[in-house]
Design a protein around this motif. Structure first.
Motif, PDB file in Angstrom:
ATOM      1  N   TYR A   7       8.614  -3.128   5.350  1.00 57.41           N
ATOM      2  CA  TYR A   7       8.935  -1.744   4.986  1.00 57.41           C
ATOM      3  C   TYR A   7       7.865  -0.829   5.564  1.00 57.41           C
ATOM      4  CZ  TYR A   7       9.822   2.274   1.902  1.00 57.41           C
ATOM      5  OH  TYR A   7      10.093   3.518   1.409  1.00 57.41           O
ATOM      6  N   LEU A   8       8.298   0.149   6.362  1.00 59.73           N
ATOM      7  CA  LEU A   8       7.355   1.126   6.916  1.00 59.73           C
ATOM      8  C   LEU A   8       7.946   2.516   6.763  1.00 59.73           C
ATOM      9  CD1 LEU A   8       4.755   1.835   8.464  1.00 59.73           C
ATOM     10  CD2 LEU A   8       5.987   1.422  10.591  1.00 59.73           C
ATOM     11  N   ASN A   9       7.227   3.368   6.045  1.00 64.74           N
ATOM     12  CA  ASN A   9       7.696   4.729   5.835  1.00 64.74           C
ATOM     13  C   ASN A   9       6.625   5.718   6.283  1.00 64.74           C
ATOM     14  OD1 ASN A   9       8.874   7.087   4.968  1.00 64.74           O
ATOM     15  ND2 ASN A   9       9.412   6.315   2.939  1.00 64.74           N
ATOM     16  N   PHE A  29       0.855  -1.183   0.000  1.00 65.61           N
ATOM     17  CA  PHE A  29       0.000   0.000   0.000  1.00 65.61           C
ATOM     18  C   PHE A  29       0.892   1.234   0.000  1.00 65.61           C
ATOM     19  CE2 PHE A  29      -3.488   2.536   2.426  1.00 65.61           C
ATOM     20  CZ  PHE A  29      -3.947   3.062   1.231  1.00 65.61           C
ATOM     21  N   ASN A  30       0.794   2.014  -1.059  1.00 66.73           N
ATOM     22  CA  ASN A  30       1.619   3.209  -1.196  1.00 66.73           C
ATOM     23  C   ASN A  30       0.720   4.428  -1.366  1.00 66.73           C
ATOM     24  OD1 ASN A  30       3.540   5.136  -1.733  1.00 66.73           O
ATOM     25  ND2 ASN A  30       4.622   3.924  -3.282  1.00 66.73           N
ATOM     26  N   LEU A  31       0.765   5.303  -0.388  1.00 62.83           N
ATOM     27  CA  LEU A  31      -0.104   6.485  -0.378  1.00 62.83           C
ATOM     28  C   LEU A  31       0.742   7.759  -0.321  1.00 62.83           C
ATOM     29  CD1 LEU A  31      -3.231   6.669  -0.333  1.00 62.83           C
ATOM     30  CD2 LEU A  31      -3.106   6.885   2.132  1.00 62.83           C
ATOM     31  N   SER A  43       4.313   8.159   3.701  1.00 64.24           N
ATOM     32  CA  SER A  43       5.168   9.330   3.881  1.00 64.24           C
ATOM     33  C   SER A  43       4.599  10.563   3.178  1.00 64.24           C
ATOM     34  CB  SER A  43       6.571   9.026   3.358  1.00 64.24           C
ATOM     35  OG  SER A  43       6.525   8.615   2.008  1.00 64.24           O
ATOM     36  N   PHE A  44       4.927  11.724   3.716  1.00 63.45           N
ATOM     37  CA  PHE A  44       4.569  13.015   3.118  1.00 63.45           C
ATOM     38  C   PHE A  44       3.079  13.124   2.791  1.00 63.45           C
ATOM     39  CE2 PHE A  44       9.011  12.146   2.350  1.00 63.45           C
ATOM     40  CZ  PHE A  44       9.576  13.260   2.949  1.00 63.45           C
ATOM     41  N   CYS A  45       2.256  12.794   3.769  1.00 64.87           N
ATOM     42  CA  CYS A  45       0.796  12.847   3.592  1.00 64.87           C
ATOM     43  C   CYS A  45       0.153  13.893   4.491  1.00 64.87           C
ATOM     44  CB  CYS A  45       0.169  11.487   3.896  1.00 64.87           C
ATOM     45  SG  CYS A  45       0.337  10.314   2.549  1.00 64.87           S
ATOM     46  N   LEU A  91      11.289   7.304   9.762  1.00 62.44           N
ATOM     47  CA  LEU A  91      10.442   8.202  10.552  1.00 62.44           C
ATOM     48  C   LEU A  91      10.963   9.643  10.507  1.00 62.44           C
ATOM     49  CD1 LEU A  91       9.949   5.938  13.717  1.00 62.44           C
ATOM     50  CD2 LEU A  91       8.353   6.253  11.841  1.00 62.44           C
ATOM     51  N   ARG A  92      11.804   9.921   9.505  1.00 64.06           N
ATOM     52  CA  ARG A  92      12.421  11.260   9.492  1.00 64.06           C
ATOM     53  C   ARG A  92      11.375  12.339   9.214  1.00 64.06           C
ATOM     54  NH1 ARG A  92      13.666  11.819   3.350  1.00 64.06           N
ATOM     55  NH2 ARG A  92      12.505   9.906   3.005  1.00 64.06           N
TER      56      ARG A  92
END
Ligand SMILES: *[C@@H]1O[C@H](CO)[C@@H](O)[C@H](O)[C@H]1NC(C)=O
Ligand SMILES: *[C@@H]1O[C@H](CO)[C@@H](O)[C@H](O)[C@H]1NC(C)=O
Ligand SMILES: *[C@@H]1O[C@H](CO)[C@@H](O)[C@H](O)[C@H]1NC(C)=O
Ligand SMILES: *[C@@H]1O[C@H](CO)[C@@H](O)[C@H](O)[C@H]1NC(C)=O
Length: 280
Positions: free
Chosen positions: A185-187, A137-139, A165-167, A214-215
């Motif tokens: 993988y967790l971003n 799942f890529n959002l 990321s970046f949401c 988590l940056r």
């Protein structure tokens, strides 16, 4: 005379039977073409199609990213991959295109760059729970400002890769994420307002995790020592948060770690980290 009539009736019946059979054959061919369609077109599962439509209905899709989501075969929709065998939806790639250059990492720049690119916003509907086989799942780079990361994602236990990321999410990382036992993988980078005061210790349960980013968030307090339990971790980025205090010695046990980023935080005490060296 009577015999002739009987013969005529018989032949009419036979003709009609033949016609009927012919009709049936035509019908069968028709059914195959229309219902089964192109054999390369995987038919999607109706319940999953409905779930996707419900998910779409709760979103604002100002840029028509989901404009192909109307036809019967949801496996052909943009951003969706199904299994050839089970027909379940396996992958959902709905990344937006908000520009995320290194210089735009503040809210002002982000809201400015929202004017270019394309992205989804609105609500992430829990109908997605129907996609139990989902593993990707890529959002990334969509606009979910003022909303929280949905807790229900923690019930998609087949997830291997989750990119949020970046949401613009705010709030906390749901403790439910600790159930994602297959996750590699967790971003969650660049959500700026994501706090927790702590990262939930439940993330220490993600025993398969290899990549954790988590940056560019607002995490405070100590780096949780439970991260030292993620023994498969190869990549860990905690930079540009508000972590304080000692770097937990447990991180030294991450023997598979290849990249570690901790910059842009305020650490105290003993920064020297003993990195476990499997070779010695
Ligand atoms: C599924 O079908 C696609 C298209 O025909 C093909 O490229 C892909 O390799 C297939 N995948 C599997 C796992 O069979
Ligand atoms: C998500 O999509 C973006 C944009 O295509 C891509 O750069 C990123 O690698 C993807 N994330 C994953 C985990 O595949
Ligand atoms: C982390 O590992 C330690 C032992 O190394 C164990 O005592 C602890 O329960 C683990 N924590 C979690 C959250 O799995
Ligand atoms: C590192 O792992 C070893 C072996 O599993 C364990 O004995 C030790 O307590 C761990 N150290 C830390 C700081 O967690």
């Amino acid at each position: 005379m009577n015999e002739l009539v009987v013969v005529m009736i018989m032949s009419i019946i036979r003709m009609r039977l033949k016609l009927k059979m012919l009709m049936m054959m035509v019908c069968l061919v028709w059914v195959e073409v229309v219902v089964c369609g192109d054999e390369h077109e995987i038919q999607c599962i109706q319940r999953e199609r409905e779930a996707l439509l419900q998910f779409k209905a709760a979103l604002f899709d100002d840029y028509g990213m989901l404009s192909s989501w109307t036809t019967p075969h949801c496996c052909q929709w943009k951003g969706i991959r199904c299994s050839n065998l089970t027909r379940h939806v396996l992958m959902l790639d709905l990344h937006g295109e908000i520009h995320d250059d290194e210089y735009a990492y503040n809210s002002y720049e982000i809201s400015r760059s929202l004017n270019s690119g394309s992205y989804l916003s609105g609500e992430i509907h829990k109908s997605l729970m129907e996609l139990q086989q989902l593993y990707y799942f890529n959002l990334t780079s969509n606009s979910f400002y003022n909303t929280h990361i949905p807790e229900f994602l923690g019930s998609l236990t087949n997830l291997i890769s989750l990119d949020l990321s970046f949401c613009g999410f705010e709030g906390k990382i749901p403790t439910h994420f600790g159930s994602l036992s297959h996750l590699k993988y967790l971003n969650l980078a660049g959500n700026f307002h994501l706090e927790a005061s702590i990262i939930p210790p439940q993330l220490g349960n993600l025993s398969q995790l290899q990549h954790l980013d988590l940056r560019y968030n607002s995490f405070e307090g100590k780096i949780p020592s439970q991260l030292g339990n993620l023994s498969k971790l190869q990549y860990l980025d905690l930079s540009y948060n508000s972590f304080e205090g000692n770097i937990p010695s447990q991180l030294g046990n991450l023997s598979n770690l290849q990249e570690l980023y901790l910059g842009g935080n305020i650490y105290g005490g003993d920064v020297a980290l003993k990195i476990y060296d499997g070779a010695s």
